[in-house]
Motif scaffolding. Structure first.
Motif, short mmCIF file in Angstrom:
data_model
loop_
_atom_site.label_atom_id
_atom_site.label_comp_id
_atom_site.label_asym_id
_atom_site.label_seq_id
_atom_site.Cartn_x
_atom_site.Cartn_y
_atom_site.Cartn_z
N ILE A 12 14.86 18.15 37.79
CA ILE A 12 15.58 18.71 36.65
C ILE A 12 16.75 19.54 37.16
CG2 ILE A 12 15.44 20.15 34.58
CD1 ILE A 12 13.86 17.51 34.48
N ARG A 13 17.95 19.12 36.80
CA ARG A 13 19.15 19.84 37.23
C ARG A 13 19.33 21.13 36.44
NH1 ARG A 13 20.74 18.66 41.34
NH2 ARG A 13 21.67 16.61 41.05
N LEU A 14 19.18 21.03 35.12
CA LEU A 14 19.36 22.18 34.23
C LEU A 14 18.19 22.25 33.27
CD1 LEU A 14 21.12 24.45 32.83
CD2 LEU A 14 22.09 22.60 31.44
N ARG A 15 17.64 23.44 33.12
CA ARG A 15 16.54 23.62 32.17
C ARG A 15 16.80 24.88 31.33
NH1 ARG A 15 11.08 22.14 32.37
NH2 ARG A 15 11.30 21.55 34.56
N LEU A 16 16.67 24.73 30.03
CA LEU A 16 16.73 25.86 29.11
C LEU A 16 15.40 25.93 28.38
CD1 LEU A 16 19.80 24.88 29.45
CD2 LEU A 16 20.21 26.17 27.35
N VAL A 36 18.12 18.68 31.56
CA VAL A 36 19.10 17.71 32.01
C VAL A 36 18.65 17.22 33.39
CG1 VAL A 36 21.51 17.26 32.57
CG2 VAL A 36 20.94 18.90 30.75
N PRO A 37 18.02 16.05 33.49
CA PRO A 37 17.58 15.54 34.79
C PRO A 37 18.76 15.16 35.68
CG PRO A 37 16.42 14.46 32.97
CD PRO A 37 17.58 15.19 32.37
N ALA A 38 18.54 15.19 36.97
CA ALA A 38 19.56 14.75 37.93
C ALA A 38 19.91 13.29 37.66
CB ALA A 38 19.06 14.92 39.35
N GLY A 39 21.19 12.98 37.74
CA GLY A 39 21.66 11.61 37.57
C GLY A 39 21.70 11.11 36.15
N SER A 40 21.63 12.02 35.17
CA SER A 40 21.59 11.60 33.77
C SER A 40 22.77 12.17 32.99
CB SER A 40 20.29 12.04 33.11
OG SER A 40 20.27 13.46 32.97
N SER A 71 17.62 27.77 34.14
CA SER A 71 17.52 27.54 35.58
C SER A 71 18.36 26.35 35.99
CB SER A 71 16.06 27.32 36.00
OG SER A 71 15.54 26.15 35.40
N PHE A 72 18.94 26.45 37.20
CA PHE A 72 19.65 25.34 37.84
C PHE A 72 18.84 24.91 39.05
CE2 PHE A 72 23.67 27.49 36.18
CZ PHE A 72 23.85 26.57 35.17
N ASP A 73 18.52 23.63 39.12
CA ASP A 73 17.78 23.08 40.26
C ASP A 73 16.52 23.89 40.56
OD1 ASP A 73 19.55 20.93 40.77
OD2 ASP A 73 20.93 22.30 41.78
N GLY A 74 15.82 24.28 39.51
CA GLY A 74 14.55 24.98 39.66
C GLY A 74 14.66 26.46 39.94
N ARG A 83 30.58 32.52 38.45
CA ARG A 83 29.57 32.09 39.41
C ARG A 83 29.16 30.63 39.23
NH1 ARG A 83 27.00 37.34 38.41
NH2 ARG A 83 25.46 36.30 37.08
N LEU A 84 29.76 29.92 38.29
CA LEU A 84 29.33 28.55 38.01
C LEU A 84 29.47 27.65 39.24
CD1 LEU A 84 30.67 27.89 34.40
CD2 LEU A 84 28.32 28.33 35.10
N VAL A 85 30.60 27.76 39.93
CA VAL A 85 30.83 26.89 41.08
C VAL A 85 29.78 27.11 42.16
CG1 VAL A 85 32.44 26.36 42.95
CG2 VAL A 85 33.29 26.70 40.63
N ARG A 86 29.32 28.35 42.29
CA ARG A 86 28.27 28.66 43.26
C ARG A 86 27.01 27.85 42.99
NH1 ARG A 86 26.60 34.78 43.21
NH2 ARG A 86 28.87 34.91 43.41
N HIS A 87 26.77 27.54 41.73
CA HIS A 87 25.59 26.77 41.35
C HIS A 87 25.88 25.26 41.29
CE1 HIS A 87 23.54 30.49 40.47
NE2 HIS A 87 24.43 30.83 39.56
N GLY A 88 27.09 24.86 41.70
CA GLY A 88 27.44 23.45 41.65
C GLY A 88 27.80 22.96 40.27
N VAL A 89 28.31 23.85 39.43
CA VAL A 89 28.63 23.52 38.04
C VAL A 89 30.14 23.57 37.83
CG1 VAL A 89 28.27 24.14 35.62
CG2 VAL A 89 26.44 24.52 37.29
N ALA A 90 30.68 22.56 37.13
CA ALA A 90 32.08 22.56 36.71
C ALA A 90 32.11 22.20 35.24
CB ALA A 90 32.90 21.57 37.53
N ARG A 91 33.20 22.60 34.57
CA ARG A 91 33.29 22.34 33.13
C ARG A 91 34.72 22.01 32.73
NH1 ARG A 91 33.12 27.40 29.15
NH2 ARG A 91 33.93 25.74 27.85
#
Length: 267
Positions: A12-16, A36-40, A71-74, A83-91
């Motif tokens: 799971i890449r992203l969990r709320l 949001v699972p990885a690769g989806s 959570s990002f990546d658990g 701090r988004l880029v630190r978590h590997g997130v772009a928008r």
């Protein structure tokens, strides 16, 4: 004896979990959970005022929830825009957010600087490692522009661009940082049907780039786009999750039909 091979579920890449947001006495989000699972590609849809933008702002750190976890990546996080880029997130933004005084190539290359670790002073002073970083960013930007079919616009300025091209530039700038999670905020806004179809093709290809584990989460008003590109869809209405499932399951859900046909605008 033949062995049985089982396919493991993607991480799971992203969990709320249990997200709640209130503005005074108004409940904007109530007990909202999604994964949001990885690769989806996961979409969030709903009528106007359903809470889509608020949910997106929670993920991006613009809105702090009153309750719930993210959570990002658990790893539990309290996201913040810087701090988004630190978590590997772009928008991407609802507005294009391009720099009008920079060329298309320079706009996209600017996004690459977020993923590099070269010290800012090195780049600023034009030292060798900084120059190499800049060249690598420009090369990567040029490759992306060609991949998106807009390489001919590399030296154009954003105010002169057709709107559909500017949308692709904004997407390329977000993608060049090589995020593991790409957040798309109403990417179809302002596009005609032909451009939306082309955008859908681009979005469907995004998870397959690199190692195939990139995830995409999009908030979108355009029902046709979200149905055509998403593996999983979450539907909000009045701040609550009323349905979640595959596009076929969402199409057949009577609660979704009621939400969109009950006097609300689905566009």
């Amino acid at each position: 004896m033949q062995s049985i091979v089982t396919r493991s579920e993607p991480p799971i890449r992203l969990r709320l979990d249990g997200i709640e947001v209130r503005f005074g006495g108004l409940v904007a989000l109530e007990d909202v959970s999604l994964q949001v699972p990885a690769g989806s590609v996961v979409g969030v849809m709903g009528p106007n005022g359903a809470g889509k933008t608020t949910l997106f702002n929670v993920v991006c750190g613009f809105q702090r929830p009153r309750a719930g976890t993210l959570s990002f990546d658990g790893r539990p996080v309290r996201p913040a825009p810087h701090r988004l880029v630190r978590h590997g997130v772009a928008r991407t933004l609802q507005g294009l957010g391009l720099f009008g005084g920079l060329t298309v190539l320079e706009n996209v290359a600017a996004g690459a600087s977020l993923s590099h670790r070269a010290p800012f002073v090195t780049s600023l002073l034009g030292l060798p490692s900084g120059a190499r970083t800049q060249r690598a960013a420009r090369d990567a930007a040029a490759t992306l522009l060609d991949e998106f079919g807009i390489g001919d616009y590399a030296q154009s300025l954003p105010p002169a661009l057709p709107y559909a091209v500017a949308k692709k530039v904004a997407l390329a700038r977000a993608l060049i940082s090589d995020p593991t999670l790409l957040l798309l905020d109403e990417p179809a806004g302002g596009l005609d049907s032909a451009d939306i179809e082309e955008l859908g093709t681009l979005i469907r290809r995004l998870p397959a780039r690199g190692d195939g584990s990139r995830s995409v989460m999009l908030v979108e008003h355009n029902v046709d786009l979200i149905m055509s590109v998403c593996d999983h869809i979450v539907v909000l209405d009045f701040g609550k999750v009323i349905a979640a499932g595959t596009p076929d399951e969402i199409r057949a859900d009577p609660l979704v039909a009621a939400a969109y046909l009950g006097g609300k605008d689905a566009a």
